[in-house]
Design a protein around this motif. Structure first.
Motif, mmCIF file in Angstrom:
data_model
loop_
_atom_site.group_PDB
_atom_site.id
_atom_site.type_symbol
_atom_site.label_atom_id
_atom_site.label_comp_id
_atom_site.label_asym_id
_atom_site.label_seq_id
_atom_site.Cartn_x
_atom_site.Cartn_y
_atom_site.Cartn_z
ATOM 1 N N CYS A 161 32.031 1.510 -13.918
ATOM 2 C CA CYS A 161 31.658 0.442 -14.860
ATOM 3 C C CYS A 161 31.795 -0.925 -14.177
ATOM 4 O O CYS A 161 32.540 -1.078 -13.208
ATOM 5 C CB CYS A 161 32.585 0.467 -16.076
ATOM 6 N N HIS A 162 31.069 -1.891 -14.681
ATOM 7 C CA HIS A 162 31.161 -3.254 -14.154
ATOM 8 C C HIS A 162 31.122 -4.221 -15.331
ATOM 9 O O HIS A 162 30.717 -3.836 -16.444
ATOM 10 C CB HIS A 162 30.000 -3.537 -13.198
ATOM 11 N N GLY A 163 31.530 -5.470 -15.068
ATOM 12 C CA GLY A 163 31.606 -6.415 -16.174
ATOM 13 C C GLY A 163 30.906 -7.731 -15.899
ATOM 14 O O GLY A 163 30.689 -8.101 -14.739
ATOM 15 N N ARG A 252 31.307 -24.811 -31.384
ATOM 16 C CA ARG A 252 32.147 -23.604 -31.377
ATOM 17 C C ARG A 252 32.071 -23.007 -29.981
ATOM 18 O O ARG A 252 31.001 -22.960 -29.374
ATOM 19 C CB ARG A 252 31.643 -22.616 -32.417
ATOM 20 N N PHE A 253 33.228 -22.521 -29.493
ATOM 21 C CA PHE A 253 33.303 -21.994 -28.132
ATOM 22 C C PHE A 253 33.758 -20.536 -28.191
ATOM 23 O O PHE A 253 34.660 -20.206 -28.959
ATOM 24 C CB PHE A 253 34.307 -22.860 -27.356
ATOM 25 N N SER A 254 33.103 -19.679 -27.415
ATOM 26 C CA SER A 254 33.615 -18.306 -27.326
ATOM 27 C C SER A 254 33.340 -17.741 -25.936
ATOM 28 O O SER A 254 32.492 -18.257 -25.186
ATOM 29 C CB SER A 254 32.997 -17.409 -28.411
ATOM 30 N N LEU A 255 34.092 -16.707 -25.613
ATOM 31 C CA LEU A 255 33.932 -16.018 -24.331
ATOM 32 C C LEU A 255 33.747 -14.542 -24.618
ATOM 33 O O LEU A 255 34.580 -13.937 -25.298
ATOM 34 C CB LEU A 255 35.200 -16.187 -23.481
ATOM 35 N N ALA A 256 32.649 -13.976 -24.152
ATOM 36 C CA ALA A 256 32.418 -12.549 -24.375
ATOM 37 C C ALA A 256 32.335 -11.864 -23.016
ATOM 38 O O ALA A 256 31.552 -12.274 -22.158
ATOM 39 C CB ALA A 256 31.123 -12.335 -25.151
ATOM 40 N N PHE A 257 33.177 -10.866 -22.831
ATOM 41 C CA PHE A 257 33.183 -10.111 -21.569
ATOM 42 C C PHE A 257 32.685 -8.698 -21.852
ATOM 43 O O PHE A 257 33.279 -7.960 -22.632
ATOM 44 C CB PHE A 257 34.592 -10.063 -20.979
ATOM 45 N N PHE A 258 31.559 -8.346 -21.228
ATOM 46 C CA PHE A 258 30.909 -7.068 -21.498
ATOM 47 C C PHE A 258 31.228 -6.089 -20.366
ATOM 48 O O PHE A 258 30.978 -6.391 -19.197
ATOM 49 C CB PHE A 258 29.394 -7.254 -21.590
ATOM 50 N N TRP A 259 31.767 -4.955 -20.745
ATOM 51 C CA TRP A 259 32.114 -3.910 -19.763
ATOM 52 C C TRP A 259 31.092 -2.787 -19.906
ATOM 53 O O TRP A 259 30.968 -2.187 -20.977
ATOM 54 C CB TRP A 259 33.541 -3.430 -20.041
ATOM 55 N N CYS A 260 30.319 -2.553 -18.841
ATOM 56 C CA CYS A 260 29.094 -1.754 -18.971
ATOM 57 C C CYS A 260 29.052 -0.607 -17.968
ATOM 58 O O CYS A 260 29.616 -0.702 -16.883
ATOM 59 C CB CYS A 260 27.877 -2.633 -18.681
ATOM 60 N N PHE A 261 28.290 0.416 -18.308
ATOM 61 C CA PHE A 261 28.010 1.477 -17.344
ATOM 62 C C PHE A 261 27.086 0.932 -16.260
ATOM 63 O O PHE A 261 26.324 -0.020 -16.488
ATOM 64 C CB PHE A 261 27.274 2.631 -18.024
ATOM 65 N N GLU A 262 27.096 1.608 -15.108
ATOM 66 C CA GLU A 262 26.160 1.251 -14.045
ATOM 67 C C GLU A 262 24.736 1.592 -14.530
ATOM 68 O O GLU A 262 24.553 2.542 -15.308
ATOM 69 C CB GLU A 262 26.511 1.983 -12.739
ATOM 70 N N ASP A 263 23.749 0.833 -14.043
ATOM 71 C CA ASP A 263 22.366 0.972 -14.526
ATOM 72 C C ASP A 263 21.824 2.397 -14.490
ATOM 73 O O ASP A 263 21.123 2.836 -15.384
ATOM 74 C CB ASP A 263 21.423 0.097 -13.672
ATOM 75 N N GLU A 264 22.160 3.107 -13.417
ATOM 76 C CA GLU A 264 21.522 4.421 -13.214
ATOM 77 C C GLU A 264 22.246 5.548 -13.944
ATOM 78 O O GLU A 264 21.803 6.691 -13.933
ATOM 79 C CB GLU A 264 21.399 4.725 -11.712
#
Ligand code: AKG
Ligand code: FE2
Length: 319
Positions: A161-163, A252-264
């Protein structure tokens, strides 16, 4: 002006710095199935770090549009999402991992016309902490799904996974006479998202019955389940439908960190996760194909519900 009355929900709080107690797994499982959201504490993100990013954010989003547009969406860098893409009030800067420092530097060099080491190093620190937290959170989520699932599935399924991080700025509307969506109803395409919203609040989650509920700001950092884990868990976890409502005439301020599967990656719930006697709900699909499907359906339609992972890969879904 009278708005439809809203209720807020009580979400469980997970102390991520401690080993997970079996008794807290059931309330987490319940929240992940019902809402797709829970709070975390013990995350090690200091107020000081958040305030530093907030002040950089204030500075960068106050730059002239011509400067920001050098970063996208029509330039080669593509880290900036201007107003009127996701909503008229929303703009965002993306920083990609795992080398957060280089990604931040690319944008900073254009925005500030010089190296801004402090900005890049601060983002790097946040990205690194979010990466560690995401890894830990996925392990906890696997524990929710079953005994020893962490051992069985973490390395084989989640190791690659990558973020990436989005720094979000919401401009205030002209008036608050009617409710204004800062960001319309959507689900995240991630496995999990770690979200910080400032004290203004406005984040809402939709119940299964379709009622919008406020999510309080008091605990600070939230986790929400994304589409990829909903599919991978055969809906034992729910990808939360959420939105942001603007409630004050300030930024308004926010931080979203997305942890995702690799594309393939091919997403397919293991038989054991589906469970004996349960029907499989999703066909196997390639991660990138779903991302592309969403992208092609969302352009210029920020006021509409995006197509879901179930529309894309649900068994019996029309394609
Ligand atoms: O700004 C927020 O609180 C939510 C942002 C969000 O949902 C997203 O970026 O996907
Ligand atoms: Fe989101």
């Amino acid at each position: 002006m009278v708005f439809e009355s809203k209720s807020s929900i009580q979400l469980p709080v997970l102390d991520i710095s401690q080993p997970v107690h079996p008794s807290s797994l059931s309330s987490l499982a319940e929240a992940c199935k019902e809402w797709g959201f829970f709070h975390i504490t013990g995350h090690g993100i200091s107020k000081n770090l958040l305030n530093k990013i907030r002040s950089f954010s204030k500075h960068l989003f106050s730059l002239p549009s011509e400067t920001k547009l050098k970063l996208g969406p029509f330039s080669s860098i593509k880290t900036y999402t201007p107003h009127f893409i996701a909503s008229p009030f929303f703009e965002s800067l993306r920083v990609s991992g795992p080398d957060f420092i280089s990604s931040a530097q690319c944008s900073a060099d254009v925005l500030f016309e010089q190296h801004d080491y402090e900005f890049c190093e601060t983002i790097q620190e946040y990205g690194k902490k979010m990466t560690e937290l995401s890894e830990r959170i996925v392990k906890v989520v696997l524990m929710i799904l079953g005994d020893s699932f962490e051992k069985k599935y973490y390395d084989s399924e989640f190791k690659s996974c990558h973020g990436y991080l989005r720094i979000n700025n919401y401009s205030p509307p002209d008036s608050l006479e009617e409710e204004v969506d800062g960001l319309g109803k959507h689900t995240d395409m991630s496995c999990v998202t770690i979200l910080y919203q400032d004290e203004i609040g406005g984040l809402q989650v939709r119940s299964k019955e379709g009622k919008w509920m406020d999510i309080g700001t008091c605990e600070g950092i939230l986790v929400n389940i994304g589409d990829m884990l909903q599919a991978w868990s055969n809906e034992k976890l729910r990808s939360s439908e959420h939105r942001v409502v603007l409630k004050q005439l300030t930024n308004r301020f926010s931080l979203a960190f997305f942890w995702c599967f690799e594309d393939e990656k091919v997403i397919l719930a293991p038989d054991e996760v589906v469970g004996e006697g349960y029907a499989r709900i999703y066909k196997p699909f390639v991660c990138l194909d779903y991302l592309k499907f969403r992208e092609s359906n969302e352009k210029g339609k920020f006021e509409k519900v995006g197509f879901t992972v179930k529309d894309f890969a649900g068994i019996g879904a029309e394609m």
